[in-house]
Design an enzyme around this catalytic site. Structure first.
Site, PDB file in Angstrom:
ATOM      1  N   ASP A 356     -35.669  13.639   2.635  1.00 35.73           N
ATOM      2  CA  ASP A 356     -35.103  14.744   1.872  1.00 35.73           C
ATOM      3  C   ASP A 356     -33.763  15.109   2.531  1.00 35.73           C
ATOM      4  O   ASP A 356     -33.565  14.857   3.726  1.00 35.73           O
ATOM      5  CB  ASP A 356     -36.079  15.913   1.899  1.00 35.73           C
ATOM      6  CG  ASP A 356     -35.479  17.160   1.308  1.00 35.73           C
ATOM      7  OD1 ASP A 356     -35.037  17.118   0.150  1.00 35.73           O
ATOM      8  OD2 ASP A 356     -35.443  18.190   2.024  1.00 35.73           O
ATOM      9  N   ARG A 357     -32.874  15.709   1.749  1.00 41.13           N
ATOM     10  CA  ARG A 357     -31.560  16.032   2.320  1.00 41.13           C
ATOM     11  C   ARG A 357     -31.540  17.422   2.948  1.00 41.13           C
ATOM     12  O   ARG A 357     -31.486  17.573   4.164  1.00 41.13           O
ATOM     13  CB  ARG A 357     -30.477  15.928   1.226  1.00 41.13           C
ATOM     14  CG  ARG A 357     -29.042  15.935   1.777  1.00 41.13           C
ATOM     15  CD  ARG A 357     -28.014  16.094   0.661  1.00 41.13           C
ATOM     16  NE  ARG A 357     -27.853  17.487   0.250  1.00 41.13           N
ATOM     17  CZ  ARG A 357     -26.979  17.903  -0.667  1.00 41.13           C
ATOM     18  NH1 ARG A 357     -26.208  17.017  -1.296  1.00 41.13           N
ATOM     19  NH2 ARG A 357     -26.887  19.185  -0.972  1.00 41.13           N
ATOM     20  N   ASP A 358     -31.603  18.451   2.117  1.00 41.01           N
ATOM     21  CA  ASP A 358     -31.406  19.823   2.579  1.00 41.01           C
ATOM     22  C   ASP A 358     -32.647  20.350   3.287  1.00 41.01           C
ATOM     23  O   ASP A 358     -33.749  20.342   2.734  1.00 41.01           O
ATOM     24  CB  ASP A 358     -31.063  20.729   1.390  1.00 41.01           C
ATOM     25  CG  ASP A 358     -29.814  20.259   0.657  1.00 41.01           C
ATOM     26  OD1 ASP A 358     -28.843  19.896   1.337  1.00 41.01           O
ATOM     27  OD2 ASP A 358     -29.828  20.236  -0.586  1.00 41.01           O
ATOM     28  N   CYS A 441     -38.592  16.384 -16.159  1.00 43.21           N
ATOM     29  CA  CYS A 441     -38.214  14.999 -15.870  1.00 43.21           C
ATOM     30  C   CYS A 441     -39.206  14.377 -14.891  1.00 43.21           C
ATOM     31  O   CYS A 441     -39.955  15.070 -14.216  1.00 43.21           O
ATOM     32  CB  CYS A 441     -36.808  14.934 -15.294  1.00 43.21           C
ATOM     33  SG  CYS A 441     -36.674  15.684 -13.657  1.00 43.21           S
ATOM     34  N   ASP A 470     -39.316  18.669   4.064  1.00 40.38           N
ATOM     35  CA  ASP A 470     -39.660  19.958   4.667  1.00 40.38           C
ATOM     36  C   ASP A 470     -40.490  20.862   3.774  1.00 40.38           C
ATOM     37  O   ASP A 470     -40.871  21.955   4.200  1.00 40.38           O
ATOM     38  CB  ASP A 470     -38.384  20.705   5.084  1.00 40.38           C
ATOM     39  CG  ASP A 470     -37.521  21.091   3.881  1.00 40.38           C
ATOM     40  OD1 ASP A 470     -37.403  20.270   2.945  1.00 40.38           O
ATOM     41  OD2 ASP A 470     -36.966  22.210   3.884  1.00 40.38           O
TER      42      ASP A 470
END
Length: 520
Positions: A356-358, A441, A470
């Site tokens: 995951d990024r953020d 989606c 996270d």
């Protein structure tokens, strides 16, 4: 590899147990939970229902429904929790169930059994009597049949569970034994043979399996006339058992021999008759047809004679006795072809880690569109670099609903991603979902779309991927795609998300150590 049972595993603390119930939403689930709540004696620390329905979209709905029907959580002698395995099958559901619990013993129950009075005391006694070398304890199944008439073919088949070895309708395993064999083998997609397989592997790992004194009631589920035809799909799993455990697997797994050889003979006779007819050889055709008819009639007789012999039952037995031999043979051939093509390893090695990024790779800045605000979390670049050096593929899967909300442009998201790539990467694939929660989606986590797309882009199966994130949506996306996951909580991670995660790490380095020991 054989793993010796740990010293001290038979201490009184081992009586502490959890209960795991995989479910596909049968109405009988509520009756089971009520029978468990009515027990007197030692209660489980936790009851985990694993909802394996693929078509359910609302998290928490089943738990709320069950708690309401049971009078609320305060009325129960144990904590009830519902987690979702999203259609992964019974092996995957059981794996998720035992992985999110913590007690030394895990009692697996099917969602269509009932617990008679005294079951909890019986389980506690069985676990207390288990020596340190005992890895599993099986309950005794009682399958009541209707009074006043002979049982149907389906009812007699269900009655056979009373003598089945290691059936997970009621089977308690020591957690250490499950850990030693990596749990249930998810290459078994149906509720068939996965219980025999795990029992064999637990015994080969050095543990004993015993039959306990407790008794569980297993009512016969209602079934349509074609159920006996559908269950022939289990012949595929028999091929898998043979490939994994050798030609004597039935003997060592204590599984009785089926009728496949007779079904093959029936199909061979039918083929002979057809070949004779095509070749213009009437005697050969007649011999084949006669052989097929005799074998089919004998099969039907064996199924009809002990039954109620009603018109409906006789019709069903005649029709399915014709259809079962070719169906059984077809499923066995499909299963054999699959295993000869090479079974994937279990558990599959991790070939790709998707982050995951953020909040995982970089500190979370809500709806960030400014590359200058990108700040990697401590150790992120070092962890990603270590994975690349080890030959592990790395990628990113990121929800970016700010695009759908009009708070960001896709160009801004791409610019921030490029900054993350420079600071932490490079990453072999970037998968971004620009949709909002209401768009429905497939790509938005916890949907599987981005994980599946990343796996395809990297050229690996989803089962060879692991997602590190996270929040619970990251774990859910991995489950939905059949990948593994590790949760690295932050202050915004909810307690329930931590409890429901099968693997939890303090930081990215810890997550990689759980997935790939030796990389760091």
């Amino acid at each position: 590899m054989t793993t010796a049972p740990p010293a001290g595993a038979g201490t009184p603390a081992a009586v502490v147990h959890d209960v795991v119930v995989p479910s596909i939403g049968r109405p009988s689930l509520l009756a089971l939970l009520r029978s468990l709540a009515a027990q007197e004696g030692p209660a489980p620390a936790e009851v985990v229902v694993v909802d394996d329905r693929r078509d359910v979209t609302e998290d928490g709905a089943l738990e709320a429904e069950l708690l309401d029907a049971l009078g609320g959580g305060g009325a129960l002698p144990w904590r009830l929790r519902v987690v979702r395995s999203r259609g992964g099958g019974p092996a995957a559901a059981r794996n998720l169930g035992w992985q999110v619990t913590a007690s030394p013993w895990v009692a697996f129950l099917d969602d269509d059994v009932l617990l008679p009075a005294g079951w909890s005391r019986g389980l506690a006694a069985d676990l207390a009597a288990a020596g340190p070398d005992v890895g599993g304890s099986q309950g005794r199944l009682d399958v009541p049949l209707p009074a006043g008439r002979r049982p149907t073919d389906w009812e007699r088949g269900t009655k056979g569970l009373e003598t089945a070895a290691w059936a997970t309708a009621d089977m308690a395993y020591r957690r250490a034994a499950l850990e030693a064999v990596a749990g249930f083998d998810e290459r078994f997609p149906r509720a068939y043979r996965e219980d025999a397989d795990v029992a064999l592997r637990v015994r080969r790992a050095g543990w004993r399996l015993v039959r306990g004194s407790r008794t569980t009631t297993h009512p016969v589920r209602p079934a349509d006339p074609w159920v006996s035809l559908r269950v022939q799909a289990g012949n595929r799993d028999d091929a898998t058992m043979r490939a994994l455990h050798g030609p004597r697997w039935r003997e060592v797994a204590e599984v009785p021999r089926g009728r496949l050889r007779w079904h093959v003979a029936t199909c061979a006779a039918a083929a002979l008759g057809l070949a004779g007819a095509v070749a213009g050889r009437p005697r050969l055709a007649a011999a084949g047809v006669a052989g097929w008819a005799a074998l089919t009639a004998d099969f039907a007789r064996r199924r009809i004679a002990p039954g109620p012999r009603t018109a409906a039952e006789v019709r069903a037995m005649l029709a399915t006795s014709v259809a079962i031999p070719p169906a059984a043979l077809r499923h066995r051939l499909v299963g054999t072809r699959r295993v000869r093509g090479g079974l994937p390893s279990w558990p599959p090695p991790v070939e790709a880690v998707l982050f995951d990024r953020d909040g995982t790779l970089v500190h979370d800045v809500p709806y960030n569109g400014d590359p200058a605000l990108v700040a990697p979390v401590d150790g992120a670049a070092e962890v990603v670099a270590a994975l690349r050096r080890a030959g592990v593929l790395v990628g990113v899967v990121s929800n970016q609903s700010g695009v759908a909300r009009g708070l960001l442009t896709r160009a801004q998201v791409d610019a921030v991603n490029a900054a993350v790539d420079r600071a932490v990467g490079p990453f072999a694939t970037w998968q971004v979902c620009p949709h909002g929660p209401e768009d429905g989606c497939r790509c938005r986590k916890p949907g599987p779309g981005m994980v599946e797309a990343a796996a395809a882009a990297l050229g690996v199966p989803p089962a060879a991927c692991a997602v590190v994130g996270d929040i619970g949506a990251d774990v859910g996306a991995a489950r939905a795609a059949g990948a593994r996951s590790v949760l690295v909580p932050t202050p915004v991670t909810r307690r329930r998300e931590v409890e429901d995660a099968p693997l939890v790490a303090d930081d990215l380095a810890g997550a990689v150590r759980l997935l790939l020991p030796g990389v760091l």
